[in-house]
Design a protein around this motif. Structure first.
Motif, PDB file in Angstrom:
ATOM      1  N   LYS A   5      12.243  -2.384  -6.144  1.00  0.00           N
ATOM      2  CA  LYS A   5      11.215  -2.863  -5.223  1.00  0.00           C
ATOM      3  C   LYS A   5      11.602  -2.521  -3.779  1.00  0.00           C
ATOM      4  O   LYS A   5      10.747  -2.156  -2.975  1.00  0.00           O
ATOM      5  CB  LYS A   5      11.008  -4.366  -5.385  1.00  0.00           C
ATOM      6  CG  LYS A   5       9.744  -4.845  -4.725  1.00  0.00           C
ATOM      7  CD  LYS A   5       9.525  -6.339  -4.749  1.00  0.00           C
ATOM      8  CE  LYS A   5       9.853  -7.061  -6.000  1.00  0.00           C
ATOM      9  NZ  LYS A   5       9.510  -8.490  -5.944  1.00  0.00           N
ATOM     10  N   VAL A   9       9.456  -0.449  -0.960  1.00  0.00           N
ATOM     11  CA  VAL A   9       9.205  -0.965   0.390  1.00  0.00           C
ATOM     12  C   VAL A   9       9.647   0.056   1.437  1.00  0.00           C
ATOM     13  O   VAL A   9       8.915   0.326   2.400  1.00  0.00           O
ATOM     14  CB  VAL A   9       9.931  -2.321   0.592  1.00  0.00           C
ATOM     15  CG1 VAL A   9       9.942  -2.725   2.049  1.00  0.00           C
ATOM     16  CG2 VAL A   9       9.271  -3.404  -0.256  1.00  0.00           C
ATOM     17  N   ASN A  21       8.305  -5.805   7.277  1.00  0.00           N
ATOM     18  CA  ASN A  21       7.633  -7.021   6.809  1.00  0.00           C
ATOM     19  C   ASN A  21       6.266  -6.707   6.224  1.00  0.00           C
ATOM     20  O   ASN A  21       5.867  -7.257   5.202  1.00  0.00           O
ATOM     21  CB  ASN A  21       7.487  -8.047   7.937  1.00  0.00           C
ATOM     22  CG  ASN A  21       8.795  -8.700   8.282  1.00  0.00           C
ATOM     23  OD1 ASN A  21       9.737  -8.655   7.509  1.00  0.00           O
ATOM     24  ND2 ASN A  21       8.863  -9.295   9.461  1.00  0.00           N
ATOM     25  N   SER A  23       5.351  -3.802   4.936  1.00  0.00           N
ATOM     26  CA  SER A  23       5.578  -3.046   3.700  1.00  0.00           C
ATOM     27  C   SER A  23       5.925  -3.978   2.544  1.00  0.00           C
ATOM     28  O   SER A  23       5.470  -3.761   1.416  1.00  0.00           O
ATOM     29  CB  SER A  23       6.703  -2.033   3.901  1.00  0.00           C
ATOM     30  OG  SER A  23       6.349  -1.101   4.885  1.00  0.00           O
ATOM     31  N   ILE A  24       6.711  -5.011   2.819  1.00  0.00           N
ATOM     32  CA  ILE A  24       7.052  -5.993   1.786  1.00  0.00           C
ATOM     33  C   ILE A  24       5.787  -6.696   1.320  1.00  0.00           C
ATOM     34  O   ILE A  24       5.567  -6.868   0.113  1.00  0.00           O
ATOM     35  CB  ILE A  24       8.087  -7.007   2.318  1.00  0.00           C
ATOM     36  CG1 ILE A  24       9.437  -6.329   2.510  1.00  0.00           C
ATOM     37  CG2 ILE A  24       8.223  -8.201   1.383  1.00  0.00           C
ATOM     38  CD1 ILE A  24      10.459  -7.165   3.256  1.00  0.00           C
ATOM     39  N   ASP A  25       4.912  -7.077   2.259  1.00  0.00           N
ATOM     40  CA  ASP A  25       3.650  -7.738   1.903  1.00  0.00           C
ATOM     41  C   ASP A  25       2.770  -6.841   1.044  1.00  0.00           C
ATOM     42  O   ASP A  25       2.160  -7.304   0.076  1.00  0.00           O
ATOM     43  CB  ASP A  25       2.889  -8.161   3.162  1.00  0.00           C
ATOM     44  CG  ASP A  25       3.562  -9.292   3.913  1.00  0.00           C
ATOM     45  OD1 ASP A  25       4.421  -9.982   3.309  1.00  0.00           O
ATOM     46  OD2 ASP A  25       3.224  -9.485   5.099  1.00  0.00           O
ATOM     47  N   ALA A  27       3.711  -4.284  -0.950  1.00  0.00           N
ATOM     48  CA  ALA A  27       4.320  -4.127  -2.277  1.00  0.00           C
ATOM     49  C   ALA A  27       4.148  -5.404  -3.105  1.00  0.00           C
ATOM     50  O   ALA A  27       3.765  -5.341  -4.283  1.00  0.00           O
ATOM     51  CB  ALA A  27       5.796  -3.760  -2.145  1.00  0.00           C
ATOM     52  N   GLU A  28       4.418  -6.558  -2.499  1.00  0.00           N
ATOM     53  CA  GLU A  28       4.278  -7.833  -3.214  1.00  0.00           C
ATOM     54  C   GLU A  28       2.829  -8.074  -3.638  1.00  0.00           C
ATOM     55  O   GLU A  28       2.573  -8.534  -4.752  1.00  0.00           O
ATOM     56  CB  GLU A  28       4.766  -9.000  -2.346  1.00  0.00           C
ATOM     57  CG  GLU A  28       6.259  -9.071  -2.195  1.00  0.00           C
ATOM     58  CD  GLU A  28       6.974  -9.471  -3.477  1.00  0.00           C
ATOM     59  OE1 GLU A  28       6.361 -10.105  -4.364  1.00  0.00           O
ATOM     60  OE2 GLU A  28       8.159  -9.140  -3.590  1.00  0.00           O
ATOM     61  N   SER A  29       1.883  -7.768  -2.752  1.00  0.00           N
ATOM     62  CA  SER A  29       0.467  -7.971  -3.074  1.00  0.00           C
ATOM     63  C   SER A  29       0.035  -7.099  -4.243  1.00  0.00           C
ATOM     64  O   SER A  29      -0.680  -7.556  -5.134  1.00  0.00           O
ATOM     65  CB  SER A  29      -0.408  -7.668  -1.857  1.00  0.00           C
ATOM     66  OG  SER A  29      -0.159  -8.564  -0.824  1.00  0.00           O
ATOM     67  N   LEU A  31       1.968  -5.829  -6.656  1.00  0.00           N
ATOM     68  CA  LEU A  31       2.594  -6.297  -7.895  1.00  0.00           C
ATOM     69  C   LEU A  31       1.972  -7.612  -8.378  1.00  0.00           C
ATOM     70  O   LEU A  31       1.771  -7.796  -9.585  1.00  0.00           O
ATOM     71  CB  LEU A  31       4.100  -6.451  -7.700  1.00  0.00           C
ATOM     72  CG  LEU A  31       4.852  -5.136  -7.440  1.00  0.00           C
ATOM     73  CD1 LEU A  31       6.303  -5.408  -7.091  1.00  0.00           C
ATOM     74  CD2 LEU A  31       4.735  -4.202  -8.619  1.00  0.00           C
ATOM     75  N   GLU A  32       1.640  -8.506  -7.466  1.00  0.00           N
ATOM     76  CA  GLU A  32       0.984  -9.767  -7.844  1.00  0.00           C
ATOM     77  C   GLU A  32      -0.394  -9.511  -8.433  1.00  0.00           C
ATOM     78  O   GLU A  32      -0.806 -10.168  -9.390  1.00  0.00           O
ATOM     79  CB  GLU A  32       0.891 -10.720  -6.653  1.00  0.00           C
ATOM     80  CG  GLU A  32       2.176 -11.438  -6.344  1.00  0.00           C
ATOM     81  CD  GLU A  32       2.701 -12.250  -7.520  1.00  0.00           C
ATOM     82  OE1 GLU A  32       1.910 -12.945  -8.209  1.00  0.00           O
ATOM     83  OE2 GLU A  32       3.916 -12.191  -7.764  1.00  0.00           O
ATOM     84  N   LYS A  35       0.183  -8.267 -11.960  1.00  0.00           N
ATOM     85  CA  LYS A  35       0.632  -9.360 -12.830  1.00  0.00           C
ATOM     86  C   LYS A  35      -0.496 -10.322 -13.151  1.00  0.00           C
ATOM     87  O   LYS A  35      -0.658 -10.726 -14.317  1.00  0.00           O
ATOM     88  CB  LYS A  35       1.792 -10.118 -12.183  1.00  0.00           C
ATOM     89  CG  LYS A  35       3.096  -9.343 -12.178  1.00  0.00           C
ATOM     90  CD  LYS A  35       4.275 -10.213 -11.796  1.00  0.00           C
ATOM     91  CE  LYS A  35       4.306 -10.475 -10.314  1.00  0.00           C
ATOM     92  NZ  LYS A  35       5.529 -11.201  -9.883  1.00  0.00           N
TER      93      LYS A  35
END
Length: 94
Positions: A5, A9, A21, A23-25, A27-29, A31-32, A35
């Motif tokens: 991950k 990012v 920050n 880029s993290i949002d 990637a997380e969005s 993947l969420e 899922k």
């Protein structure tokens, strides 16, 4: 070496010019979203990449390998992946 991950990012930072920050949002969005879609029982199709599918597995007989004791494994759902023809060709160098 596996793509992590953190690698994703960092590549978003480099290729899109986002701050870390942001880029993290992103990637997380992503993947969420994948899922939650799979958890609801729907498939996820990414054109040119492949398809993630939720499959129902029936209850079945199993065995504890440590004790040899028979057991009944409960029904469950599993995620499978089938790659696209484009991805398969790229992996095989065609």
């Amino acid at each position: 070496m596996a793509l992590t991950k953190l690698d994703i990012v960092e590549r978003i930072c480099e290729q899109l010019g986002f701050q870390k920050n942001r880029s993290i949002d992103v990637a997380e969005s992503l993947l969420e979203l994948i899922k939650s879609t799979l958890a609801s029982g729907e498939d996820v199709l990414v054109s040119g990449f492949g398809k993630f599918c939720v499959k129902e597995k029936a209850e079945r007989r199993g065995r504890n390998p440590a004790t040899g004791e028979d057991a009944i494994l409960p029904a469950r759902r599993v995620v499978t992946f089938k790659c696209s023809g484009q991805l398969r060709d790229k992996i095989n160098g065609a």
